[in-house]
Design an enzyme around this catalytic site. Structure first.
Site, PDB file in Angstrom:
ATOM      1  CE  LYS A  39       1.381   8.576 -22.071  1.00  0.00           C
ATOM      2  NZ  LYS A  39       0.682   8.978 -23.219  1.00  0.00           N
ATOM      3  N   PRO A  79       0.784  -1.239   0.000  1.00  0.00           N
ATOM      4  CG  PRO A  79      -0.031  -1.026   2.167  1.00  0.00           C
ATOM      5  CD  PRO A  79       0.638  -1.995   1.250  1.00  0.00           C
ATOM      6  N   GLY A 100       1.398  -0.903  -7.449  1.00  0.00           N
ATOM      7  CA  GLY A 100       0.986  -0.709  -6.051  1.00  0.00           C
ATOM      8  C   GLY A 100       0.124  -1.867  -5.559  1.00  0.00           C
ATOM      9  N   GLY A 101       0.128  -2.095  -4.261  1.00  0.00           N
ATOM     10  CA  GLY A 101      -0.713  -3.150  -3.691  1.00  0.00           C
ATOM     11  C   GLY A 101      -0.314  -4.499  -4.228  1.00  0.00           C
ATOM     12  CG  ASP A 127       8.573   9.511  -6.102  1.00  0.00           C
ATOM     13  OD1 ASP A 127       9.570   9.366  -6.848  1.00  0.00           O
ATOM     14  OD2 ASP A 127       7.710  10.392  -6.260  1.00  0.00           O
ATOM     15  CB  ALA A 140      -6.153  -1.003  -1.558  1.00  0.00           C
TER      16      ALA A 140
HETATM   17  N1  SAH Z   1      -3.216  -2.780  -7.339  1.00  0.00           N
HETATM   18  C1  SAH Z   1      -3.704  -1.929  -6.267  1.00  0.00           C
HETATM   19  C2  SAH Z   1      -5.018  -1.238  -6.592  1.00  0.00           C
HETATM   20  C3  SAH Z   1      -4.955  -0.253  -7.719  1.00  0.00           C
HETATM   21  S1  SAH Z   1      -6.494   0.562  -7.983  1.00  0.00           S
HETATM   22  C4  SAH Z   1      -3.871  -2.780  -4.995  1.00  0.00           C
HETATM   23  O1  SAH Z   1      -3.811  -4.009  -5.073  1.00  0.00           O
HETATM   24  O2  SAH Z   1      -4.053  -2.191  -3.928  1.00  0.00           O
HETATM   25  C5  SAH Z   1      -6.233   2.070  -7.083  1.00  0.00           C
HETATM   26  C6  SAH Z   1      -7.151   2.163  -5.897  1.00  0.00           C
HETATM   27  O3  SAH Z   1      -6.658   1.338  -4.836  1.00  0.00           O
HETATM   28  C7  SAH Z   1      -7.257   3.542  -5.278  1.00  0.00           C
HETATM   29  O4  SAH Z   1      -8.189   4.356  -5.970  1.00  0.00           O
HETATM   30  C8  SAH Z   1      -7.721   3.235  -3.864  1.00  0.00           C
HETATM   31  O5  SAH Z   1      -9.115   2.960  -3.857  1.00  0.00           O
HETATM   32  C9  SAH Z   1      -6.987   1.925  -3.596  1.00  0.00           C
HETATM   33  N2  SAH Z   1      -5.730   2.126  -2.832  1.00  0.00           N
HETATM   34  C10 SAH Z   1      -4.486   1.826  -3.254  1.00  0.00           C
HETATM   35  N3  SAH Z   1      -3.569   2.090  -2.289  1.00  0.00           N
HETATM   36  C11 SAH Z   1      -4.267   2.570  -1.232  1.00  0.00           C
HETATM   37  C12 SAH Z   1      -3.879   3.029   0.064  1.00  0.00           C
HETATM   38  N4  SAH Z   1      -2.604   3.044   0.465  1.00  0.00           N
HETATM   39  N5  SAH Z   1      -4.863   3.465   0.903  1.00  0.00           N
HETATM   40  C13 SAH Z   1      -6.162   3.449   0.534  1.00  0.00           C
HETATM   41  N6  SAH Z   1      -6.573   3.021  -0.685  1.00  0.00           N
HETATM   42  C14 SAH Z   1      -5.635   2.591  -1.562  1.00  0.00           C
END
Ligand code: SAH
Length: 259
Positions: A63, A17, A85-86, A45, A118
């Site tokens: 992209k 996250p 992310g996530g 970052d 997330a």
């Molecule tokens: N692949 C990522 C999700 C990408 S979609 C995952 O598995 O987490 C992007 C959405 O994820 C954001 O709009 C938000 O709803 C959520 N999100 C991602 N990181 C977050 C965080 N640190 N805190 C709260 N919501 C988060």
């Protein structure tokens, strides 16, 4: 992990996250072993101190297809980690990289490294709202038509289980969150607890606990860095003394045991 890229080597890495503490040991190791790291600015970052002496390729949001193509091209000759992310497999880069790879017919060594998504990160900040069955849905209509999203929302809210909303709101889709709440209220009572978790495990983390009936009043809290958890029919507010701590969704132990 091969020591050199005789076959071509591509890792698709979920980096959690947004905090080093929430990355897996495998994610750290795979990034350390890469020659090239590809990702968008926010993710790069977060990894800054891990990236010295590596080639960095920065991409921008939207992209993803170009990023996937570039990753595959570079991976035929060097060790590439593409970061997401996530979890990379949850609204992340894994799917599009594999789709593009399928089209190219290139044979690469692929590793998909799971990360804390997330839903799990957000839930952990507000107790245990997702203890049993739950559903996840993204309100982004960039790749899925709004009509389809609405149909899915009706189906999952009618199941009475907790629902996690990703991408609840952005400048391009300011009304999707309110729409989701309206659909939820058709199936669930106004007393159902709702948690909004902004920037979980990142700077600027903020939490709002409310109910379905009051959720629209907190609409301004919700942005693209927020995950919203709408409880299920058995979810309740978790209190310690008079403090509201979060949400508990009982898994069913109380039906079987006395405690
Ligand atoms: N692949 C990522 C999700 C990408 S979609 C995952 O598995 O987490 C992007 C959405 O994820 C954001 O709009 C938000 O709803 C959520 N999100 C991602 N990181 C977050 C965080 N640190 N805190 C709260 N919501 C988060």
């Amino acid at each position: 992990m091969p020591s050199h890229a005789e076959q071509g080597w591509l890792a698709i890495v979920g980096i959690g996250p947004g905090n080093r503490q929430q990355m897996t040991a495998r994610a750290l190791k795979v990034i350390a072993g890469a020659d090239i790291v590809i990702g968008n600015d926010t993710y790069l970052d977060q990894l800054e101190s891990l990236l010295t002496r590596k080639e960095i390729i920065r991409s921008t949001m939207g992209k993803e297809v170009e990023r996937a193509k570039a990753a595959i091209e570079y991976a035929t000759e060097r060790r590439v980690a593409i970061v997401s992310g996530g979890d990379a497999g949850v609204y992340g880069m894994a799917g599009i990289v594999l789709e593009v790879l399928e089209h190219t017919g290139i044979d690469l060594h692929i590793e998909i490294v799971p990360g804390v998504t997330a839903a799990n990160a957000a839930a952990s900040r507000v107790g245990s709202p997702l203890s049993g069955d739950f559903a996840v849905i993204s309100l982004s209509d960039l790749l899925t038509p709004l009509k389809v999203i609405e149909k899915r929302l009706s189906a999952i809210f009618s199941a009475g289980i907790p629902v996690v909303l990703y991408n609840p709101k952005s400048r391009g889709r300011p009304h999707n969150f309110a729409r989701a709440v309206t659909i939820a209220r058709k199936y669930m009572p106004d007393t159902v607890p709702v948690a909004m978790i902004k920037n979980a495990y990142r700077d600027g983390e903020e939490i709002c606990i409310t109910t379905l009936g009051e959720a629209e009043k907190h609409e301004d809290f919700v942005d693209m860095h927020t995950t919203v958890i709408i409880g299920g029919e058995e979810s309740r507010i978790w209190r310690m003394g008079t403090d509201v701590k979060g949400i508990i969704t009982p898994r069913g132990y109380h039906r079987k045991y006395v405690y």
